[in-house]
Design an enzyme around this catalytic site. Structure first.
Site, PDB file in Angstrom:
ATOM      1  N   ASN A 147     -10.974   6.283   3.640  1.00 53.44           N
ATOM      2  CA  ASN A 147     -10.245   5.240   4.357  1.00 53.44           C
ATOM      3  C   ASN A 147     -10.116   3.940   3.565  1.00 53.44           C
ATOM      4  O   ASN A 147      -9.140   3.218   3.723  1.00 53.44           O
ATOM      5  CB  ASN A 147     -10.959   4.958   5.688  1.00 53.44           C
ATOM      6  CG  ASN A 147     -10.440   3.705   6.358  1.00 53.44           C
ATOM      7  OD1 ASN A 147      -9.344   3.677   6.903  1.00 53.44           O
ATOM      8  ND2 ASN A 147     -11.233   2.637   6.307  1.00 53.44           N
ATOM      9  N   ASP A 192     -18.928   0.959  -3.799  1.00 52.68           N
ATOM     10  CA  ASP A 192     -17.664   0.467  -4.325  1.00 52.68           C
ATOM     11  C   ASP A 192     -16.865   1.664  -4.828  1.00 52.68           C
ATOM     12  O   ASP A 192     -17.334   2.422  -5.681  1.00 52.68           O
ATOM     13  CB  ASP A 192     -17.927  -0.520  -5.474  1.00 52.68           C
ATOM     14  CG  ASP A 192     -16.668  -1.210  -5.976  1.00 52.68           C
ATOM     15  OD1 ASP A 192     -15.560  -0.665  -5.771  1.00 52.68           O
ATOM     16  OD2 ASP A 192     -16.792  -2.296  -6.580  1.00 52.68           O
ATOM     17  N   TYR A 195       0.412  -0.614  -4.103  1.00 49.66           N
ATOM     18  CA  TYR A 195      -0.146  -0.023  -2.886  1.00 49.66           C
ATOM     19  C   TYR A 195       0.656   1.207  -2.467  1.00 49.66           C
ATOM     20  O   TYR A 195       0.089   2.278  -2.194  1.00 49.66           O
ATOM     21  CB  TYR A 195      -0.147  -1.055  -1.754  1.00 49.66           C
ATOM     22  CG  TYR A 195      -0.515  -0.473  -0.412  1.00 49.66           C
ATOM     23  CD1 TYR A 195      -1.848  -0.254  -0.067  1.00 49.66           C
ATOM     24  CD2 TYR A 195       0.471  -0.123   0.512  1.00 49.66           C
ATOM     25  CE1 TYR A 195      -2.186   0.299   1.170  1.00 49.66           C
ATOM     26  CE2 TYR A 195       0.143   0.429   1.732  1.00 49.66           C
ATOM     27  CZ  TYR A 195      -1.185   0.640   2.063  1.00 49.66           C
ATOM     28  OH  TYR A 195      -1.505   1.189   3.276  1.00 49.66           O
TER      29      TYR A 195
END
Length: 291
Positions: free
Chosen positions: A128, A99, A191
């Site tokens: 990624n 994680d 984001y």
């Protein structure tokens, strides 16, 4: 041309003043090669989309690959899927539950990967893993923290951990960050903010790690046909507001990833390769801004 398609094209022309682009994608995948022979790569978020395609391309290029996921069952299924593609992938693909938000786990995860794979070193890191969301008009503090911790904080500290590991073990390595066309857009979401951060971090890492022969670069995809965007590369990939006329395919990103971490890309340092189809570079029309 049937009447339905004709009407669709006519409507598109009337609405936008330009003809509808009929898109096809002729993607040339790398043939099996030895560009990454005997190297070991760690790819975060490698169970689908871009991460999965990079893992497959690295395997075809001779690398040993360890992918990560937070979901153990999904990880096992993906490794099995890759092993069935080619017999010579069997002993070169590994998976580890990890994680990005659990930073204290990173040093042990490196040890676990080396033990699991029997390799002497890890010399490629692909950052990624990431999550979408956090629009400024609707996001909460919890969602914001989840996105920032996963997309930026985790990348920062995993790069720190791997950079120290490569430096201390005299490894001529690569760190490749998956950025986004969002790093060129007005940052109106959590984001997008993280992708601006990844863009700057790529430059900073390249500067401080280059003296240790650790090469750092990034790839910034545009809208890509991945599950993250609810797309399937086998389905309709038309995207009218992208100058390319379609979504980018994960295989295209993977081909560039192989080049950048191979010795062919060794003189490219601190760069971001924008593979956006024009999104974020020549148009912002593919994204709606609202508050």
């Amino acid at each position: 041309m049937n009447i339905k398609n004709y009407l669709k094209r006519a409507a598109h022309f009337l609405l936008f003043g330009i003809p509808e682009i009929h898109t096809t994608a002729h993607i040339v995948s790398l043939a099996p090669n030895e560009l990454l022979k005997e190297r070991m790569a760690l790819i975060t978020g490698g169970t689908s989309g871009i991460g999965y395609s990079i893992a497959k391309a690295f395997l075809y290029s001779g690398a040993n690959v360890c992918i990560t996921s937070r979901n153990e069952e999904r990880l096992k299924a993906t490794c099995m899927k890759l092993k069935t593609i080619q017999p010579f992938f069997e002993d070169r693909i590994y998976g580890i539950v990890m994680d990005n938000k659990r930073i204290a786990d990173f040093p042990k995860k490196i040890d676990d990967i080396l033990l699991m794979s029997g390799r002497k070193s890890i010399d490629i890191l692909v950052n990624n893993a990431g999550v979408l969301g956090g629009d400024i008009s609707t996001t909460t503090e919890d969602i914001y923290d989840e996105i920032l911790d996963t997309n930026l904080k985790g990348v920062f500290f995993l790069s720190q951990t791997m950079g120290r590991y490569m430096r201390d073990n005299h490894i001529k390595g690569n760190i490749l960050n998956i950025a986004s066309s969002s790093s060129l857009r007005p940052a109106a979401s959590a984001y997008t903010l993280t992708k601006w951060g990844i863009r700057g971090l790529t430059l900073g890492l390249a500067k401080v790690l280059a003296p240790y022969v650790i090469t750092v670069n990034g790839i910034a995809p545009g809208p890509t046909a991945t599950p993250m965007l609810g797309k399937d590369e086998e389905g309709d990939i038309t995207f009218h507001t992208n100058p390319l006329g379609r979504y980018v395919l994960p295989e295209e990103i993977a081909n560039m990833a192989v080049f950048l971490v191979s010795d062919m890309g060794r003189s490219i340092v601190g760069d971001i390769v924008y593979m956006t189809g024009g999104s974020g570079l020549v148009t912002f029309d593919d994204v709606t801004y609202r508050f």
